[in-house]
Design a protein around this motif. Structure first.
Motif: not given
Length: 282
Positions: A78-81, A83-86, A92, A161
């Protein structure tokens, strides 16, 4: 006599099996889920007449109809980067630890730091995807799977994602070519959205000689649900078309109105004065 259908994890055949129940109550369905490793074995050993499979498969002696595609997603804690991407690119994820056989995702394997450097460590013991998701939630690594799989095994402590540069996976319908029965043709018609009246006649030609990728695919869906059939004309559409046809026919039948060129009876048309505008001589 029953009719058996197997389906691989992530596929949801409920809509099709419900239509079968309405259309063929005389032939009860036996429907069961199978693991990927068993998805065509169930055909060869007689456990199922049809199998909803995830390609690629060994299609020797099989007929295969492509149904729809699934998009791949990466699943991480859940706290992986991500999460901020679409959406995510493989570049990456090159530094991540994949909790799968790298050959299962060759696009990632060819870019992965741990594969290139030889620093990849053995996978932890995992009996199934539920346990793999536990490892993902704990931050041990990531997995890259079809969207329907991520949805099926999803948890609140993981995030997924879409990965844009990994190939889609294909869902297909497979059966033994020599066992192409009327029941199989009937189910193919249901899957392809045909009506009860047309399924028997139209599916026979497609099913008898179908091989992998020879029959057109239904519209793609990413969540494992069956593709939507084409929209049937609504009753209001038919009513509007009929009303328009009546108006057009009435307009054609109505006689044209002729302009009056003669004066009405009892009236005298004024006579033009030929001398109007000329000066009189004195």
């Amino acid at each position: 006599m029953s009719f058996s259908i197997a389906f691989v994890a992530g596929v949801t055949p409920t809509k099709w099996t419900r239509i079968w129940g309405d259309r063929r109550p005389d032939v009860p369905l036996t429907v069961f889920r199978t693991e990927t490793a068993e998805q065509i074995a169930v055909l060869h050993d007689g456990r199922a007449e049809l199998s909803l499979v995830r390609l690629p498969i060994d299609d020797t002696n099989l007929s295969v109809i492509n149904l729809y595609r699934e998009i791949p997603v990466v699943v991480a804690s859940k706290d992986h980067p991500i999460e901020q991407a679409e959406t995510v690119l493989l570049a990456d994820l090159a530094g991540e630890h994949l909790l799968q056989n790298p050959d299962d995702v060759p696009e990632w394997r060819d870019l992965a730091d741990e594969v290139r450097d030889g620093t990849r460590w053995p996978l932890p013991p995992m009996r199934d995807l539920d346990e793999a998701m536990e490892q993902v939630a704990a931050g041990v690594g990531i997995i890259i799977v079809p969207h329907s799989i991520a949805r099926l095994y999803g948890r609140k402590d993981v995030v997924s994602r879409p990965v844009t540069d990994v190939a889609d996976t294909q869902i297909a319908l497979a059966w033994l070519t020599r066992e192409t029965t009327d029941d199989i043709k009937e189910f193919i018609g249901i899957v392809r959205g045909r009506s009860k009246a047309s399924s028997r006649t139209d599916t026979g030609k497609a099913a008898d000689g179908a091989t992998s990728a020879e029959v057109e695919e239904a519209p793609a869906r990413s969540d494992g649900r069956p593709p939507k059939p084409p929209r049937k004309p609504r009753k209001t559409d038919k009513a509007k078309a009929a009303a328009k046809a009546i108006r057009v026919a009435a307009a054609k039948a109505k006689p044209a109105v002729r302009k009056k060129t003669e004066s009405s009876p009892g009236r005298t048309r004024p006579t033009k004065n030929p001398n109007k505008g000329k000066s009189r001589g004195r």
